[in-house]
Design a protein around this motif. Structure first.
Motif, mmCIF file in Angstrom:
data_model
loop_
_atom_site.group_PDB
_atom_site.id
_atom_site.type_symbol
_atom_site.label_atom_id
_atom_site.label_comp_id
_atom_site.label_asym_id
_atom_site.label_seq_id
_atom_site.Cartn_x
_atom_site.Cartn_y
_atom_site.Cartn_z
ATOM 1 N N GLU A 34 -26.355 -26.956 -43.391
ATOM 2 C CA GLU A 34 -27.411 -27.726 -44.018
ATOM 3 C C GLU A 34 -27.809 -28.928 -43.180
ATOM 4 O O GLU A 34 -28.942 -29.380 -43.250
ATOM 5 N N LYS A 65 -30.978 -22.476 -41.652
ATOM 6 C CA LYS A 65 -31.239 -22.555 -43.083
ATOM 7 C C LYS A 65 -30.230 -21.705 -43.825
ATOM 8 O O LYS A 65 -29.950 -20.574 -43.431
ATOM 9 N N ALA A 83 -27.090 -17.331 -43.941
ATOM 10 C CA ALA A 83 -27.728 -18.398 -43.171
ATOM 11 C C ALA A 83 -28.423 -17.796 -41.977
ATOM 12 O O ALA A 83 -27.964 -16.792 -41.437
#
Lengths: 283, 308, 525
Positions: free
Chosen positions: C258, C264, C497
């Motif tokens: 993060e 992301k 992610a």
């Protein structure tokens, strides 16, 4: 003072290297022995609201993922790592010496049989042997010790065998035999004592390796059961937090390095003082 | 010499048999079996029984060993139970990676180790000597997985010189080779230095000094050659471990190889694979030791005499 | 100075080769790291395979797929209906579908396909089907031996991917290893077990399910699926651009991801439950009061907040909260209640002794707490050990090797408490773990209760419609809860992610996991 100076350990202590490493070793050993009095906290007190804290006045080396004090766990960890390594190597040396002596003294078929079995363990890297035996025996303190002692067995057996073969032909042995000395007497009274030194020193050096092996087993998640701390297991859980809380792996890593370093250095100093470097070449 | 070689090769056969028995017994002593890894949620006990029978796991151990041995002597190491491929294929895929890694690490530790050890001996007690000794210390006291992780952090993440993991390019070999190699360098270096100092104390060296030759020349041209013999002894003992010594490193760097295969199949209790791998390892060590002994004999005429 | 330049030369060579290898990335190529729980799958054979990964549904299509809310959507089947008594199903098949080897997909394929499951580990999925009747080229009717409300659910799993009959027969045992032919958006190129799988786009693909915005072909041209065991290595690869997406993210690395602007992280509702089965057949757990006390000692909230950074959800019963059958009467849910736990133990005769540990007639309340090797398991177990100590129970941890732990459970009397997890989104997991016919493992609680067996039979075999099934399972679930045969702990989220610099991922994730439905729409920048 002269008597102490004259002996080999004494001479070793007098060098910079020997003295410093021995001092370090004493520190580590004392920390391990006196852990309950030296450590600021108990090793299993969790504080889930204060996890992964950086070093501070309250916690000199910070806290781990359960909020336990890292410094205390390192001190208690010394107990585990040192006792496992020393016990394992101790057993290994004893068994190795018996096997090696038997092989060298009786020779012939017994020698070939023992050497074949020993060389079998020699074939595999220690990590693998330890992994397999821990898998067989299940995890825990005793299986780790057994696994480590089996992994190093070959080393001491071969060394003892080489030592005894070298002195078997000596005149004083012949003399003892002709005087009517039985097998046990010859082995325990004459052969072993004279080959003891290199094996003991090799044992010292192997203890350092054994500490690392125990750490590697801990890294794979085998070995000592939580919440008992072990340096290897601390590093293993620490790798997951290598960015969040690097002190959780630096601390135990330094502790291992210090312990192994001082053992190796003192061992080296001892070898120089005893001047037995050539005898150790068999391994 | 030739006779000796033949005799050694013949001796390998009974040893091979003994190793196969030990390897088989050991993996079967470990609790758990491959079927547990294959049965999934919803399967009935009958299905488990079908699987057990299909792979012959309900036969007495002796029979299972016999079947395995018979197939093996015919060149068939069997099919992996969980991984469902012939064991030979799995090993053939993974072995070259371990050989590459182990071989390069061996080469690295030999070359760099002898170099640094010789330098330390020639310039004894100088800063070169002291830094080499420190390197030796670090190399032998840091656990290999820790060293590997630190190297990844520094060279792959911060500096981005090398890939973090995998085996897709030659550059991916650098960090793992360094990790294993540094341990080897420590050992080789220490032995080289000690051997050179040892040889340096001998009488013929004194004589060369008296003749007026320079210190450097004596060390490089004469002492080094003699010192290489004990170094070769140590190295020859370690040739056999090229393949097996990389177990932890293959795990940390996510590389394929015999070590990873062994750990995965051990975790899954895939008996044929574990047996095949351990057997391969043992053979590699035995052949390596034989090779080492031959190298020693080649280098030292005294040993050749003894063997005759 | 020849002696010194040798190591120097090696170093220079190494540096030079790195610079040469930094070539520009080829467009439309992506590398994903597969979910750690799917790692090590040995094959891409859906019929015979017992462990499959995300690649399976990229190579093969299924009859139906599920959305995030568990609803069913057609893929190779365009519509379906079942008879009111559940004894037959009619499926209408999509037209114009071809396998990678050019063979057509039609009713004959279904006729060949369903019987193939007999005798395999996945046979239970098609056990209830008696006969396949071809109505016409694109319509099949399945005649059932008994009603099977789980049919659609099974058809949506990876295990019911449909392979090309021609290829399947031709490759035999090698199918799934050296080659795998389906009708999916990606074709099988190569597979190295435990390492990576290479897939290449199926340019003829036009029949994606309604859940993908892009009906085909996929946007990514070459997709490599890698397996990386060590968590930190996987994370570092993502950070340095070695891979483009991680299909599972260890919670420890979430804050770091993060914090990185180029990365992301996306969190999805979970499909797993952590729980602690209690061996009801050995003392002291033969006493239901002790069982309840132990279950109430687990502080689910504390575990969620401190071990998982507040992510995920607490578990208060046995099922994943996205399942309807988990919405039972709240009075049966179990949550942290240390006061009541202590009171129960007092009532059961266990008085607090020295060191805070309870004892009864001289025997201390010491129990075995088993867990398996794995960061999350060990952590949860250590916290639970401390929580048990707080109510006076001394738990001794043993970390077992995952492969041997099932064999250990089968011994039936050695274990007392254990920390386990399962990944399954179907209420029949209650039958799997608590049926009296499976004592030892998987029924680690060693529970064999006639009332439970009756409720089980009704739920598993006696439901004719989906609604009936839900109601029956709820009753079964509630009874299980009331007997305190386990303690619920935690429901992890799923997360994945990716590198925002390299990939464009749609906002809404369709399906229960990051899988085919969404992968169709991922673009490489």
């Amino acid at each position: 003072m002269g008597r102490i100076r004259g002996s080999a350990p004494g001479r070793a202590l007098c060098t910079w290297r020997g003295g410093l490493s021995a001092g370090c070793l004493m520190l580590v050993a004392l920390a391990a022995l006196l852990a309950p009095w030296v450590a600021p906290y108990a090793y299993d007190i969790q504080n889930l609201s204060a996890t992964n804290q950086a070093p501070s006045l309250a916690h000199w080396l910070g806290t781990d993922e359960f909020g336990r004090d890292v410094l205390s766990r390192i001190i208690y960890g010394a107990r585990t790592s040192l006792s496992v390594a020393m016990a394992a190597i101790g057993v290994s040396v004893l068994m190795g010496m018996c096997l090696g002596a038997a092989a060298a003294y009786f020779g012939g078929a017994l020698d070939r049989a023992i050497s074949a079995v020993v060389d079998l363990t020699w074939s595999f890297p220690e990590v693998l042997i330890a992994l397999i035996f821990v898998a067989i025996l299940g995890p825990g303190l005793y299986s780790t010790m057994i696994a480590i002692s089996i992994a190093y067995l070959a080393q001491f057996s071969r060394l003892t065998r080489a030592q005894i073969l070298a002195i078997k032909g000596e005149t004083y042995i012949e003399a003892a035999t002709s005087l009517g000395g039985g097998h046990l007497h010859i082995v325990f009274r004459h052969l072993l004592p004279n080959s003891l030194t290199p094996v003991i020193v090799a044992g010292m050096l192997a203890t350092g390796d054994a500490i690392i092996l125990e750490a590697t087993l801990g890294f794979f998640g085998l070995g000592i059961q939580p919440p008992k701390p072990s340096w290897g297991a601390m590093m293993s859980s620490g790798t997951a937090q290598i960015f969040l809380a690097p002190w959780t792996i630096i601390g135990p890593g330094v502790a291992i390095a210090l312990a192994v370093l001082s053992i190796n250095q003192f061992g080296d100093a001892l070898i120089d003082a005893l001047d037995i470097r050539s005898k150790l070449r068999e391994t | 010499m030739f006779v000796y070689l033949i005799r050694r090769l013949l001796l390998l056969l009974p040893v091979f048999l003994a190793v196969s028995v030990v390897v088989f017994m050991i993996i079967h002593l470990v609790p758990g079996d491959p079927i547990d890894n294959m049965v999934q949620i919803g399967a009935s006990p009958q299905q488990r029984a079908i699987l057990v029978a299909r792979y012959g796991l309900d036969q007495p151990l002796l029979v299972q060993y016999g079947v395995w041995l018979r197939n093996m002597l015919g060149g068939d190491l069997g099919d992996a139970i969980v991984m469902r491929q012939p064991v030979i294929d799995l090993i053939a895929e993974n072995l070259p990676h371990s050989l590459r890694l182990g071989g390069l690490a061996f080469l690295f530790s030999t070359i760099v180790g002898i170099t640094t050890g010789a330098l330390a001996a020639i310039y004894k007690d100088s800063w070169i000597d002291r830094s080499v000794m420190t390197l030796i210390l670090l190399g032998s006291t840091l656990p290999s997985f820790w060293l590997g992780l630190l190297l990844i952090l520094l060279f792959a993440v911060q500096l981005e010189w090398f890939p973090v993991s995998g085996a897709r390019s030659w550059t991916a070999l650098v960090l793992p080779v360094l990790t294993i190699g540094l341990h080897g360098v420590a050992l080789v270096s220490r032995v080289t230095r000690a051997a050179m100092l040892d040889v340096g104390r001998r009488d013929f060296v004194l004589m060369l000094h008296a003749k007026g030759l320079s210190h450097r020349r004596i060390q490089l041209q004469h002492v080094l050659r003699h010192a290489l013999l004990p170094v070769a002894t140590i190295l020859s003992l370690r040739i056999g471990w090229i393949v097996g010594g990389a177990v932890t490193i293959e795990f940390v760097f996510a590389r394929p190889g015999l070590g990873s295969l062994l750990i995965t199949s051990l975790a899954q209790r895939d008996y044929p694979v574990v047996q095949g791998c351990l057997l391969m390892l043992a053979m590699a060590v035995m052949l390596g030791t034989l090779l080492g002994d031959l190298v020693q004999a080649a280098m030292d005429p005294r040993i050749r005499e003894q063997l005759r | 100075m020849t002696v010194l330049t040798r190591p120097l030369k090696v170093l220079v060579l190494a540096m030079a080769s790195t610079m040469i290898s930094v070539a520009p990335a080829i467009a439309q190529d992506a590398v994903f790291v597969i979910n750690a729980r799917e790692a090590g799958s040995p094959t891409y054979n859906p019929i015979k395979g017992t462990k499959l990964n995300v690649g399976n549904n990229l190579i093969f299509d299924r009859m139906v797929v599920q959305d995030a809310d568990q609803s069913f959507h057609g893929q190779l089947a365009t519509s379906w209906e079942s008879a009111p008594d559940g004894m037959s199903w009619t499926f209408k098949l999509r037209k114009g579908v071809k396998f990678h080897d050019g063979e057509p997909f039609n009713a004959k394929v279904i006729e060949w396909w369903l019987p193939k499951y007999k005798g395999t580990e996945n046979a239970f999925m098609t056990d209830a089907i008696d006969k396949v009747v071809i109505v016409d080229d694109h319509t099949v009717k399945l005649l059932m031996k008994n009603p099977d409300p789980s049919l659609l659910l099974n058809m949506a799993t990876s295990f019911m991917g449909i392979p090309s009959p021609k290829s399947y027969e031709a490759l035999g045992d090698k199918f799934g290893v050296t080659g795998a032919v389906g009708s999916g958006p990606f074709k099988f190129e190569s597979f190295t077990i435990g390492q990576q799988t290479k897939l290449v786009r199926n340019d003829d693909y036009r029949w994606a399910s309604g859940l993908s915005i892009n009906q085909g072909p996929a946007k990514i041209k070459r997709l490599t699926l890698r397996e990386i065991a060590e968590e930190s290595t996987a994370f570092l690869e993502l950070k340095t651009g070695g891979v483009d997406m991680l299909l599972s993210v260890p919670t420890d690395f979430m804050p770091r991801i993060e914090a990185e602007k180029t990365l992301k992280a996306v969190v999805l509702p979970g499909t797993e439950v952590f729980y602690m089965p209690i061996n009801t057949s050995v003392a002291p757990f033969t006493d239901i009061k002790v069982r309840e006390a132990v279950a109430l000692a687990v502080n689910q909230k504390e575990i969620q907040m401190s071990l998982f950074g507040g992510l995920g959800a607490v578990a208060n019963n046995f099922l994943v909260s996205s399942l309807q059958e988990s919405k039972i009467n709240p009075k049966f849910n179990i949550s942290y209640n240390p006061e009541r736990a202590k009171k129960l133990l007092d009532e059961a005769g266990w008085a607090v002794g020295s060191g805070g540990i309870r004892a009864k007639s001289g025997t201390p309340l010491t129990v075995k707490l088993w867990t398996q090797n794995g960061t999350q398991f060990k952590r949860v177990t250590e916290v639970i050990q401390a929580q048990l100590k707080a109510i006076g129970v001394n738990a001794e941890i043993t970390v077992q090797d995952p492969a041997s732990i099932n064999a250990m459970y089968k011994k039936k009397t050695d274990h007392q408490l254990a920390v386990r997890a399962y990944d399954y989104t179907n209420a029949d997991i209650l039958d799997w773990f608590f049926s009296g016919t499976r004592l030892g493992y998987p029924n680690v609680s060693m529970w064999n209760d006639p009332n439970a067996e009756e409720l089980n039979a009704k739920a598993m075999k006696g439901s004719r419609t989906w609604e009936e099934r839900v109601a029956n399972f709820k009753s079964y679930h509630e009874y299980v809860m009331s007997q305190f045969v386990f303690a619920p702990i935690y429901q992890p989220t799923q997360s994945f992610a990716y590198s925002q610099a390299r990939l464009k991922v749609p906002e809404k994730i369709r399906g229960i996991k990051m899988a085919t439905q969404t992968i169709m729409d991922i673009e490489v920048k």
